[in-house]
Each structure stands twice: as structure tokens, then as C-alpha cells.
Design an enzyme around this catalytic site. Structure first.
Site, PDB file in Angstrom:
ATOM      1  CG  ASP A 743      45.716  48.394  39.385  1.00  0.00           C
ATOM      2  OD1 ASP A 743      45.200  48.230  40.373  1.00  0.00           O
ATOM      3  OD2 ASP A 743      45.645  49.296  38.872  1.00  0.00           O
ATOM      4  CD  GLU A 779      41.093  33.593  50.735  1.00  0.00           C
ATOM      5  OE1 GLU A 779      42.212  33.014  50.447  1.00  0.00           O
ATOM      6  OE2 GLU A 779      40.413  32.900  51.550  1.00  0.00           O
ATOM      7  CG  ASP A 811      48.016  50.372  41.905  1.00  0.00           C
ATOM      8  OD1 ASP A 811      47.708  50.925  42.809  1.00  0.00           O
ATOM      9  OD2 ASP A 811      48.099  51.047  40.867  1.00  0.00           O
ATOM     10  CG  HIS A 944      45.412  51.020  35.648  1.00  0.00           C
ATOM     11  ND1 HIS A 944      44.463  51.024  36.598  1.00  0.00           N
ATOM     12  CD2 HIS A 944      45.126  51.893  34.838  1.00  0.00           C
ATOM     13  CE1 HIS A 944      43.697  51.937  36.535  1.00  0.00           C
ATOM     14  NE2 HIS A 944      43.905  52.462  35.092  1.00  0.00           N
TER      15      HIS A 944
END
Lengths: 969, 387
Positions: A743, A779, A811, A944
Site C-alpha cells: 500500500d 517510480e 492497494d 496499510h
């Protein structure tokens, strides 16, 4: 040069920067950036010209190189600078790589190849979608030629960030598609076709073969979806190519000239300057004439038919959506951002000085099931206060660091201006300017803000000393190829804040009031959608608008069948059980020993003097309940603090950790909700002196014994996770499997810096994590590659083999970035495998989307309800381009079901749809912070949490020593 | 109206007007509106509603109407005339209704009666001879606004414009020279009891002064006062226009929005007063506690406040009632702010006008004391924060 290294893209080799060699050193970088203008510059330490200015007074900009090298050190990578790479050099990794043959030793450095071109920059770019179909190699050459560092690839870095609003306020009627940016994401073919000469023959668009994505496991379940079928009453939509000779450059003039020929084209047109869509069939070629107003030259206009499209063709979707936007305007709905709201039905919450506007987010889509209107209920929270009011309130409260406080509270907020219908994100505050300053208008005149607003909008500015807000729109490319990077200055007095105020977010009672307003039950949700359909139906002008293109909305939402996946078995140490209906197993896990526990011999409890009672209470209850959980818990070292100042905590913890080397865990009791103290403790324990830590709010350990008991249970379980214990497991038949979650966390205060959280499993339950701080213009794939190689090393360390299958849950990827992930990021990741001999694992990559507007209702009874957890749907609403499915894994307690969308962008393991769905569902059971299923697979949630903690609290990479513990729970 | 295109034509070549002439024409109307403050303004031949859009920002206007023969051109951008989200957040004091009609200026419709200003910008040259013939009777005779502004191209200027052969736009039915326009205008004014003045925009270049302005304008003013009742009522006309758009702007004249504004202002004021009270309490409290770090277990604001308030005899029954009318006081976990005190805040005062109105508007929306004389703000929440 490493002879084994195979450049994936011709021409890439000269720019190769051997990572292992150059990372810790700055010198080779400065030379390589010169020859490599687009790639890496952003990641090198400060001093590099392309680094953005550090945001005012916050966010330390850590040189990334050192972060990465520190991480590498921890996971067994050699980061000492080495002059050359290749067979001849000394072995790379010390411990970990000892199993490897010498031939591959150099590879970890080389395979992590930085600085490859970013095709996504074009896919997401503004005016050059035509180039998206160009092969990578060509693109590479183009960029090479562009000498100055052009921030390509930026698009990739705003993953997950709010997409720029899709030119929502296009004013035109008849869909004069004047802004290609609105169209291209949906139909990259559009402009591309425009550039090639039109084919004379009329062609039928062929139907694509549908991809296999239907599973069969589980039991059928009747569902209703928030999709409204659109019936196309026209036979076809006709595509024409329009040429002007002599050529007319000016787009608006092209529009104007074509408009003069309404008698030929009819009133219903969609024209972008080149391509014309009509619901009617014209002759193969029509020749028309117009006079150019500027010089009176006669222009001949030729309209040639190029295609006959199905009315549900993808090419039509963009202007259908424009048509639908007009329908909403006819219904007097106000466009705010990309959704429509009805301010006349606002709910006013005066105590919080805000209003809630009910509304809809709705768009026309073509899915596997055909053409649909996807409609969701949306609420807009708008504050009664202008930004100036908010600033004044901040001033009242903190005069000393007023500017810092403003920056902190305002940046990243979305404002809506009083005088037009636009929303802007506040990117910065210009303290040195006031409304008395002037700016240059489009016709080149200097005008003060005061005069501008008075002249154009009749608005008299009251506060002449206010600073100005800065909005920096995404760079656009001007017709001559230059990047336009403008700043928009806004007046705080004329801007309204949107969204929930931070202060209110922390106010439990207020949020309850708010969620009561916003969270609709499935039944209310459906009623609200039905009301919209009724309004469209009953408004003659609105239905007429749709009918002009032959579109007719169904009268109700679409109904179909989904499946409820089989329930899973949860394994504890001594027993196992099958989950019950709501998929919550708190009772089971608090009665029996966890899957594995780590005995807690040495731990310290820090508490301020006045929380002594709570500290005693907590420890005594923990001692009582740790037995049933299978945990061994010794008495802690009791450390009483004389006060509860941050400094006291920090100093004491540091000194205890310094003297007590064996400490396994630090537990701190703090009083009140204190973000700064929490942050300080976490920073200390996660970065400076790495040790798992647990912060307990004193208020949670006061109260009734039964409540206290469950709180203590939760804390104990959490402590066990942080120490490396396992709470429960689940059977996953795939062996030699590595599951990865990623994430990205974005924080406007970090100055566009993003944090990538990466979590990989070393067996079915244990995860290892890695964090990378991402610089702007850098990137994401670069960071991910480092992480993947590190994770594979660790997997080998633990299992003495490499995983045969790798399943990635990614995600933070929007629809428009899917292709980028599939075509660029994944090949990059796969290059990591070259670091190991003959290693070609099977790989499956899922993109996980939580913020979607799809919704399911259970249609098993008359009244719509929430479907049970485990409900999956893999047809009708699904995408036509990908193998995808929607899974509702969690038990919905309030509001509507919010399923998660999984898009499989790579599947070399040939997982069947059933396997994909069940594996995903199983992983949703594995988040140890919640004894139940959650919305996303556990690795995703862990990633996350990790990224959030690192970005929001630590502002730094956590210490690598903690990498095999879920310290971030 | 084809102003945009025309202006472009005017900008190239030898003659260049800055700002473009079409903008100058709109600005001319806007200036006129700002000078005479008409309440009801109609634009005949409103086309893409650009002028109406500019005029909606003029604070004096309460009714704005547009009329055009072409429905499509009006519909193209008519939604710009809708209220903006911001208009709902801070509703204006004035009312504003914007209506667009589809119809012809050669036909009468009672919806055009009673206007203060009617503008016909670059309109008459698009009229067919039969329509032009009826135009004065409809506009001056029937609509009979206090003021009419008519603009039209000056054909004498055309030779100076590049690319203009016959007319400036293919749809023009005629283009008049100064004499033609003035005689037509004077006739109309004489016939319908108006005065007329001539002016123009786009001055001719040096050496060609006698061709006159590029755009010629006549401003008509009605000589007789407004009788209140439209004079043509004896021959009631049927509706010949069709309403295609209507937007009613939120306004404080509407009780719903007034109530929202008042409630919001009252709560805000009460919260500020409460916060100040608690702040001053905290600072005094800190002084007294001599920097003791230890917090008191329970929050004894009422007792404390009573001790330090100006009036030590607060506990006495009769006095209490008096004080409650004037002073903020604390009882239990709540702060009571007398309504009369809130009413004295200028913003609240201005919104409500009368005290009775204030009471009426906030009843049921704001927590009040039992007798309705004070706003009650609970301090429970504040306490938690202080803990």
C-alpha cells in the site's frame, strides 16, 4: 557490466546504475543523472537540483539512499560501495547469500534496475494518448531526446491520490468534446484514431471474447446491485472523420463551423474537433462549406463515415457521461468535484458549523453485463466557514505558531470557491501576498485580486490583509509540447472548506451524529437511488436529454445472483473451529491458547505517577488472563515517571533500554489522547532504539471489570503479535506460497513524498515487512523491487527454499493506472527473480480497490438488506478487460455493504477464479488486530498500517531490526 | 447575437478594439445597471446568456429574464445561471430569480411586464421586416419598461472592417447607418412617450471620425412614471413565451435560509462566549493552584465560577432571576447565555431585526433554558478535553 544482465528494453543498458554499488555513494549519482535525465534524480540526496523545495518547517527529507542501504544491511544485502560488479567481485551478501552460487551473486544489485522509462506517464498523460500504443522502445528514444529533466512518471507517484476531477464542468451542449483529457482515460483509442487517416470502409466493431472469471464454489445468493441497466434504443452510433481544408487549427472555430451545419448533422452531436459522433447515418461522404470569419476564406468541410458503432461501444461512454451530467444539471443538482449534490435538501449541523448535502455519484459504464448507470449515494460535508474564518479561529487559539498551525490544518484540504463551481486542493499558502497584489489575466492585463473579484463577480473583499491560498494543478502539456505548470491563487475569504474538520473527527459524539446522517441502510440506499430514477423519469427535459442518444434507463436497479463462499476453519494451538455467520470469533480466541505465543520474560511498564492504579490494575488482570491465552507473562519492570511530559517518557525509556539489553517489549501508559506523546514514543521505539512497544491509554483501563478484562485481552493478544507470536491460522492449500501486500501512503505535508508499505509472508501466518520512502518523481517500482528481493532473501533464510508461487495484493491503484501496473510495474518486479539462479516462480498480482462505488444489496427478502460476509460476485458488474471479482468479506454492522474490488492483472500461476476468490477470502481472515474478517486481505491491511505509521507518525523508516515482527499493529 | 465571432473579426486586421467590442457592450450595460440600480432586468435576444450571467452578480437585481427565439443557443450554457454551491452556504440578502423564455420579440407575453430595464444588444438587425415592424409596439408599448437600451452595428463603419462584404454576419437582415438608426429610434421614442439618447462603442480611427462608433447605441427612458399597474391590463395577453429555465436563488428572505443563518450565528456566538468563560476560568484556576501538576479529580466549575463572578450574592433567589437576564452564568454542567446578550451581537441583530423574531427562529433548533431566556451550552465536552 554484468554479462548476465539482460536489458529488458533496448537502449536501457547505458543508463544502468548498479544499485548495490552506487546506492550509498553520492558521486556516481551526480554523473549518472546527467546522462539520464528522466529517471532517478528525485531519489538522490539533497543538493540534487530536481528535489522539490522542502515544505515549510516540517517533514525531514531523509536522503533515501541511506534509508535503503540501512534496510539492505538488515536483510543481508551488501551495501558497501564496490567499484565493479560481476563474477570477479567478492561475494555480495554475507549470511543470506551463502547458499547462492557465485554466478548470481552480482545480480541482486543489477537486477534491481533503476531508471527505466515510465510508460505510465503517457498513459496518464494529458494530451498524448496517441502515444500510448507506441512500443516502449520508441518511447524510450523520445524521452532520451528530451534533454531537460521532465518530470515524467509523476503520475505513477500519485497512486491512490484523489484523481483530478474529470473536467466535470464541461459547459458544452451536444457534447462538443473539447477537452481530450476527459476522454482519454476511457478511450485511449480516441485520439489515436484521430491521427491516422480515416478508413474509407465502414467497419463493424467486433465483439471481444469474454475472459474466464466465473467461479462456482459456495452457495447461490440473490443480490441486487446499484447498477441501472441502460437500454439503447438506437441501432448504432456513427463515427465520422471531419477534415477542414484549408486546415483550421483553432478548435473553437472548428466547433463553430460544424455547428453552422446543424441542418445536415442534426442537433445531437459529439465532436472533439476531429472525430464526430452522431446518432444518425449520413452519406458516406458529405462535403460542406463554411466561411472563416477572420479572413473570409472559404473552408470546405468533409465529413466521412469511419465506423458504425454499437450504441454501447466504449467509444461512446465518454460523451454518454457528458449527457448524463447534463441530466443531473437539469434536475438542479450541483456538481461539486465529480459528484452531484442537492443543497436545497441540506442537513444543517449548526453546532459543528457544517452542512451535509445529499447527492449521488453516478456514471455510465460498460461492464460485463452491458451498459449500466452505476449510481451511488454520496454526501458532501461542506463547512459554513470560509477558509478565512478557519484561519481566524486558528489565530485565536495559537498566535505564536499561527502560520505553522495553518499550514498543518489547511494543506491538503479541498475548498470550493464562492464565485464559481470549482473545487481546489490547497497545496500551499502564500503568506507574502494579499488581495492587494495583482496577477496577469488571460488577456495579459495586470489586475489586483480586489479589482478582479469586484469587476467580475461584484464581490467586495473585506479582509485586505489575508494571505492567499495556492493550488498547483497537475502539469498539463500545451499544444506545443511544453509543460504548463501554473499556480492558482485563491482568496481564503472566498473559499469554503469541505470535508470533516479534524477536530470533529476526534469527537466521538459528533462523528456519531454525522455517521447517522451519512450511513444509509441498504433499504434507504435503494430508496434514494429509486428517487433519482423517478426524478429523471418524471422530468421531461431530463429523459429527453438521454433519449437524444437513444438511451433509456431501466426503472429499477439490476438484480442478479451472487455466491456466498464456504465458511473457513480457524486453527488455534489445540483446536480449530468453523466460523459462524457474522465471521467474528472474539469469544473463541480469548478462551483458548493462541496458535503460538512468545513468552514475555523481560518487559518494562512505564506509567506516570498518577496512573499507578491503572498500571497495577492492568498488570494484575493480565496475569490472570494470560493463562487461557497460552501466554507466559513475567512481572514487568515497573518504571514510574514523575510527570507525563514527553521529555520524561523519552528520557526514561531511553535510559531503561540502554541499561536493560534483553528487554522484549516496552509498554507505556499515557493519560489522555496525546498524538504528540504517542508519536514520540513510537519514534523512539521504532526508529531510534528498536523494540516492540505498546501504548495504552489510561482511560481505556478504567471502568468495569468485565470491560477491563476484554481490553486487557485485546492488549495481550496485540502484544503477542508484536513479539512475533501467532494468534490463529487458516488452512491454505497452496504450498511454497509467498503472499505480498503493498500500500502507498500519501501525505500532503510530506511534500508529495509517499511511503510504500510492503509486507510479505514467510509462511502462512508470519509476515515480514519493509518500508520505502518514495520521493516525488520517483517510480514506485524501484522501491518495490528492493522490497521484493529483500523478502525473497528472507523467505529463503527461513524456509531454505524460494517460494514457488507469489501472490501480490497491491492497494492504491486507480483504474487508469491498471495498465501501467500490468505492463510496467510487474515486469519490473519480475526482474527481481533474476537475482536467483534458475528461479522463475509463478506470480499472481491483484489490484485491490476499496474506494469503489459498487454496492450489493441482499435481495433474499422483500426489503433489501446487507448480504452475508463471504458474498462474491464475478459477473455483470465486472470489468470487460480484466479477470476481476467483488468480494464482501466483512460483516457489515452499519450502513451499506462496501465490497472490495479485486482485479487480477497477472496470473502466471493459472489460479482458477475459484482459487483466487477463496484465497482472497481466506486472507481476509488473517488480520490479527481484529478477530473477524476485514475488508481486504490481511497483508494489504498490514501494509496499510505500516505505511501509515511510517508516514504519519514516524516520518521515517522503522528500524530494520523489527522487520520480522508486526510491531506496527 | 454573434458578438463573439464579430469581435474576433474586429480584432484582426487594421482595427482592433481592446477589450473586444462585445465585452465593451456588456460592460456598458453593467455600468448602466450599477448607475441606475434597476431591480428587474430583461435581456431580449439573450443568446448564450453571457450578459445575464454577468448581470447576476449585480447586487441590485432581483429579477433577471432572458428571451430568445433560438432555444438551443440558450440551453447551451443556461446552467451557468443556476445558483452555485457557494450561494447555498452564504445565502445573499436579496432575492434573485432568473428565468429564460423561448419566444419572439414580435409577440407579447405578460411575463415581460413591469421591468425597470430591458436590453436589446445586437438584436434588431436579426429581425425580419415584419418582426421589426411589431418590435416598438411590443417593447415600448406593451412591456413599457422604465429604460430600454438598443445596440446595433453601424454600417458606415463596415468599410473599415476587414472581410466584411455586405453585413457583419450572414444572419443580419439589415445594417443601418447612423441616420437610419437615429430616425427609427426617435420615431419609436416619440410614439411611446420615451426620451432617447445616442451613444456608441468602438470609436473610429483618426481621420475617419465622421463614420461614428462601430456599435451604435440608443438609451430610451420612459417619460411617464410607473403607474404600478401595467397599463395594458385591459387587454390581457395570453402566454406566448415558453419558460425553459428558472432558477430561484437561495436568499435570507426565505425563512429556511434565514433560520439556518441565525441558528448558526447564535450557536457560534454562544460557543465563543462559553470558550472565553472556560478559558478565563482555567487561567485563574491555574494561578490559584500554583502550578500544581496534579489535576483535580472532578471539575468544579460552577462553584468556582460563582466565587469569582462579579456578583457574590448570586445564590440569592430574587437576584438570580435578574442576573439571568443580563449575565452569562453557569449551572450544573452547562453555561447559560442570555438570549438578550446574543441579540446584542450586531450580526445576529441584523439578521433577526427583532428579539421576538430571534426567539421564534431558534426555538426548537437551539437548546434553551426552561423559560426560553438563555441558550444552554453543555460543558461536558470541554471538561473531557481538559482532563
Amino acid at each position: 557490466m554484468d554479462p548476465l544482465w539482460r536489458p529488458p528494453i533496448p537502449g536501457a543498458a547505458p543508463y544502468r546504475v548498479p544499485l548495490g554499488a552506487s546506492l550509498p555513494r553520492a558521486e556516481p549519482c551526480s554523473s549518472c543523472t546527467k546522462s539520464q535525465p528522466w529517471g532517478r534524480a528525485g531519489r538522490w540526496p539533497p543538493g540534487e537540483p530536481r528535489l522539490p523545495p522542502a515544505p515549510r518547517g516540517r517533514s525531514r527529507q531523509e536522503p533515501l539512499a541511506s534509508d535503503l542501504s540501512s534496510m539492505f544491511r538488515g536483510i543481508g544485502f551488501e551495501t558497501v560501495p564496490r567499484p565493479t560488479l560481476g563474477r570477479a567481485t567478492q561475494p555480495l551478501g554475507r549470511g543470506v547469500l551463502s547458499w547462492a552460487t557465485s554466478g548470481m551473486e552480482a545480480k541482486p544489485g543489477t537486477s534491481v534496475q533503476p531508471g527505466l522509462p515510465a510508460p505510465e506517464a503517457m498513459a496518464a498523460g494529458d494530451n498524448n494518448a496517441g502515444r500510448t500504443s507506441v512500443a516502449c522502445g520508441m518511447v524510450f528514444a523520445q524521452k532520451e531526446a528530451a534533454a531537460p529533466p521532465v518530470p515524467f512518471g509523476r503520475a505513477a507517484l500519485v497512486l491512490g491520490r484523489a484523481k483530478p476531477k474529470a473536467s466535470g464542468d464541461l459547459p458544452f451542449l451536444n457534447a462538443n468534446i473539447s477537452r481530450p483529457s476527459a476522454l482519454q482515460p476511457a478511450s485511449p483509442m480516441f485520439t489515436h484514431r484521430a491521427e491516422i487517416p480515416p478508413a474509407i470502409s465502414v467497419e463493424q466493431v467486433e465483439r471481444k471474447d469474454p475472459v474466464v472469471k466465473k467461479g462456482s464454489k459456495g452457495t447461490a445468493f440473490p443480490l441486487a446491485l446499484n447498477l441501472i441497466k441502460i437500454h439503447c434504443q438506437n441501432e448504432a452510433v456513427y463515427q465520422y472523420h471531419v477534415t477542414f481544408s484549408p486546415n483550421v487549427e483553432c478548435k473553437s472555430m472548428r466547433f463553430g463551423m460544424l455547428k453552422e451545419h446543424r441542418s445536415v448533422t442534426g442537433d445531437v452531436t459529439a465532436f472533439d474537433g476531429l472525430i464526430l459522433y452522431l446518432p444518425i447515418r449520413l452519406p458516406q461522404t458529405s462535403d460542406l462549406k463554411s466561411q472563416r470569419k477572420t479572413d473570409g476564406v472559404e473552408i470546405s468541410i468533409r465529413i466521412q463515415m469511419t465506423k458504425i458503432l454499437e450504441p454501447s461501444s466504449d467509444l461512446c461512454i465518454p460523451f454518454y457521461n457528458i449527457v448524463f451530467r447534463r441530466v443531473m444539471k437539469i434536475l438542479e443538482m450541483k456538481l461539486v468535484g465529480r459528484n452531484f449534490y442537492d443543497p436545497t435538501s441540506a442537513t444543517v449541523l449548526p453546532q459543528y458549523r457544517l452542512q451535509i448535502w445529499p447527492g449521488y455519484s453516478a456514471s455510465i459504464r460498460r461492464t460485463d453485463g452491458g451498459l449500466f448507470l452505476l449510481a451511488d449515494v454520496s454526501h458532501k460535508v461542506i463547512r459554513n466557514d470560509s477558509v478565512l474564518d478557519v484561519m481566524q479561529a486558528i489565530y485565536q487559539q495559537s498566535r505564536e505558531n499561527f502560520q505553522d498551525e495553518c499550514t498543518k490544518q489547511l494543506l491538503g484540504n479541498i475548498v470550493i470557491t464562492r464565485y464559481n463551481n470549482r473545487t481546489y486542493r490547497i497545496d500551499d499558502i502564500e503568506w507574502s501576498k494579499t488581495p492587494k497584489d495583482s496577477f496577469t489575466t488571460s488577456d495579459g492585463k495586470e489586475i489586483t485580486f480586489i479589482d478582479y473579484y469586484s469587476k467580475n463577480y461584484g464581490i467586495a473583499i473585506r479582509d485586505l490583509g489575508q494571505p492567499l491560498l495556492i493550488h498547483r494543478p497537475k502539469e498539463k502539456q500545451s499544444p506545443d509540447g511544453k509543460l504548463l505548470r501554473g499556480e492558482i491563487l485563491l482568496l481564503p475569504e472566498l473559499s469554503f472548506m469541505t470535508g470533516i474538520p479534524e477536530k470533529m473527527r476526534k469527537d466521538f459524539r459528533a462523528m456519531k451524529d454525522l455517521t447517522y446522517q451519512i450511513h444509509l441502510s441498504p433499504k434507504q440506499h435503494h430508496t434514494s437511488l429509486s428517487a433519482l430514477l423517478q426524478r429523471i423519469k418524471q422530468n421531461e427535459a431530463a429523459s429527453e436529454e438521454l433519449l437524444r442518444w437513444g438511451l433509456r434507463l431501466d426503472t429499477d436497479v439490476s438484480r442478479t445472483q451472487g455466491r456466498v463462499l464456504p465458511m473457513e476453519r480457524i486453527n488455534l494451538r489445540n483446536s480449530s473451529f468453523v466460523t459462524s455467520g457474522d465471521l467474528i470469533w472474539t469469544k473463541e480466541i480469548t478462551r483458548e491458547p493462541s496458535l503460538s505465543t512468545v513468552p514475555l520474560h523481560y518487559w518494562a511498564l512505564f506509567y506516570p505517577k498518577r496512573a499507578l492504579d491503572q498500571a497495577r490494575e492492568l498488570v494484575s488482570i493480565m496475569e490472570r488472563i494470560c493463562g487461557p491465552l497460552g501466554m507466559k507473562l513475567n512481572q514487568p519492570a515497573w518504571v514510574e515517571l514523575k510527570d507525563d511530559r514527553i521529555d520524561t517518557y523519552a528520557r526514561t525509556i531511553k535510559s531503561v533500554l540502554g541499561s536493560e539489553g534483553k528487554l522484549q517489549l516496552v509498554v507505556c501508559i499515557i493519560t489522555g489522547t496525546r498524538d504528540d506523546l504517542y508519536g514520540a514514543i513510537k519514534k523512539l521505539c521504532c526508529v531510534q532504539c528498536p523494540v516492540p512497544s505498546q501504548v495504552v491509554n489510561a482511560r481505556t483501563v478504567t471502568g468495569q471489570p468485565s470491560k477491563l478484562r476484554s481490553v486487557a485481552q485485546k492488549i495481550l493478544l496485540q502484544m503477542n503479535c508484536k513479539l512475533g507470536g501467532e494468534l490463529w491460522g487458516i488452512d491454505i492449500p497452496l504450498k511454497q506460497l509467498m503472499v505480498i501486500g503493498m500500500d502507498v501512503y500519501h501525505d500532503p505535508n510530506l511534500g508529495m513524498r509517499s511511503v510504500v508499505g510492503f509486507v510479505a509472508s514467510t509462511n502462512h501466518t508470519i509476515y515480514l515487512w519493509l518500508v520505502v520512502f518514495q520521493m516525488p518523481h520517483q517510480e514506485i517500482a524501484d522501491g518495490l523491487k528492493l522490497c521484493l528481493v529483500g523478502a525473497l532473501q528472507k523467505f529463503h533464510e527461513v524456509n531454505h527454499c524460494l517460494p514457488e508461487k507469489i501472490v501480490v495484493y497491491r492497494d492504491g491503484v486507480s483504474d487508469s493506472q491498471l495498465k501501467m501496473v500490468a505492463n510496467y510495474e510487474i515486469p519490473q518486479l519480475q526482474m527481481c527473480f533474476q537475482a536467483f539462479t534458475n528461479y522463475q516462480p509463478k506470480m499472481v498480482v491483484f489490484v485491490v480497490q476499496k474506494k469503489i462505488s459498487a454496492n450489493f444489496y441482499s435481495a433474499s427478502s422483500e426489503d433489501f438488506g446487507c448480504p452475508p460476509p463471504g458474498t462474491v460476485i464475478d459477473h455483470t458488474v465486472t470489468s470487460r478487460e480484466w479477470v476481476d471479482f467483488y468480494l464482501l468479506a466483512h460483516h457489515v454492522r452499519q450502513g451499506c455493504s462496501l465490497p472490495t474490488h479485486y482485479i487480477c492483472v497477472l496470473n502466471t500461476a493459472n489460479l482458477s477464479p475459484d482459487h483466487m476468490q477463496r484465497l482472497t477470502f481466506k486472507l481476509c481472515h488473517m488480520y490479527w488486530n481484529w478477530s473477524g474478517t476485514i475488508r481486504v486481505p490481511a497483508p494489504c491491511k498490514y501494509a496499510h498500517k505500516l505505511a501509515f505509521l511510517s508516514g504519519q507518525v514516524l516520518h521515517h523508516e522503522p528500524a530494520i531490526q523489527l522487520c520480522d515482527k508486526l510491531f506496527f499493529l | 447575437m454573434v458578438d463573439a465571432n464579430l469581435a474576433k473579426g474586429e480584432c484582426t486586421g487594421t482595427i482592433k478594439f481592446t477589450p473586444p467590442l462585445y465585452k465593451q457592450r456588456y460592460q456598458f450595460i453593467k455600468d448602466l445597471v450599477n448607475k441606475y440600480k434597476p431591480k428587474k432586468v430583461a435581456d431580449l435576444g439573450c443568446a448564450d446568456c453571457s450578459l445575464l450571467w454577468m448581470l447576476k452578480f449585480c447586487k441590485c437585481i432581483e429579477v433577471l429574464a432572458g428571451l430568445d427565439i433560438c432555444e438551443n443557443v440558450m440551453k447551451e450554457k443556461m446552467h451557468r445561471l443556476s445558483p452555485l454551491p457557494g450561494d447555498y452556504l452564504q445565502p445573499s440578502e436579496r432575492t434573485l430569480t432568473v428565468t429564460l423564455y423561448h419566444g419572439s420579440v414580435a409577440q407579447k407575453d405578460p411575463c415581460m411586464l413591469g421591468f425597470d430595464l430591458i436590453t436589446c444588444i445586437e438584436l434588431i438587425e436579426h429581425l425580419e421586416a415584419t418582426e421589426l415592424e411589431k418590435f416598438p409596439e411590443v417593447v415600448f408599448g406593451f412591456m413599457a419598461p422604465a429604460m430600454v437600451v438598443i445596440s446595433t452595428p453601424n454600417s458606415e463603419f463596415n468599410p473599415l472592417l476587414p472581410g466584411v462584404t455586405l453585413f457583419r454576419h450572414p444572419d443580419h437582415k439589415f445594417e443601418w447607418d447612423q441616420a437610419q438608426f437615429q430616425s427609427w429610434a426617435l420615431d419609436a421614442a416619440g410614439c411611446y412617450d420615451y426620451t432617447v439618447e445616442f451613444t456608441g462603442l468602438g470609436a473610429p480611427p483618426p481621420g475617419a471620425e465622421d463614420v461614428g462608433f462601430c456599435t451604435q447605441i440608443s438609451v430610451f427612458r420612459r417619460k411617464y412614471p410607473n403607474t404600478g399597474e401595467p397599463i395594458n391590463l385591459e387587454k390581457p395577453t395570453e402566454n406566448s413565451y415558453r419558460t425553459i429555465f428558472k432558477a430561484v436563488y437561495p436568499s435570507l428572505k426565505d425563512e429556511k435560509y434565514l433560520q439556518n443563518a441565525v441558528v448558526s450565528e447564535v450557536i457560534n456566538t454562544a460557543q465563543i462566549i462559553t470558550r472565553r468563560l472556560l478559558d478565563s476560568f482555567n487561567s485563574v484556576y491555574k494561578e490559584h493552584s500554583n502550578g500544581l501538576v496534579e489535576m483535580k479529580p472532578d471539575f468544579q466549575l460552577p462553584r468556582y465560577f460563582m466565587r469569582h463572578s462579579k456578583n457574590p450574592s448570586l445564590a440569592e433567589g430574587e437576584k438570580l432571576a435578574d442576573d439571568r437576564n443580563m449575565e452569562t452564568y453557569v449551572s450544573g454542567n452547562a453555561v447559560y447565555i442570555p438570549l438578550i446578550k446574543i441579540f446584542s451581537i450586531p450580526k445576529v441583530n441584523k439578521l433577526c431585526g427583532t428579539f421576538e423574531n430571534l426567539s421564534k427562529l431558534i426555538t426548537g433548533k437551539v437548546a434553551l433554558s426552561n423559560d426560553g431566556s438563555a441558550v444552554v451550552i453543555s460543558t461536558e465536552h470541554e471538561e473531557k478535553e481538559n482532563e
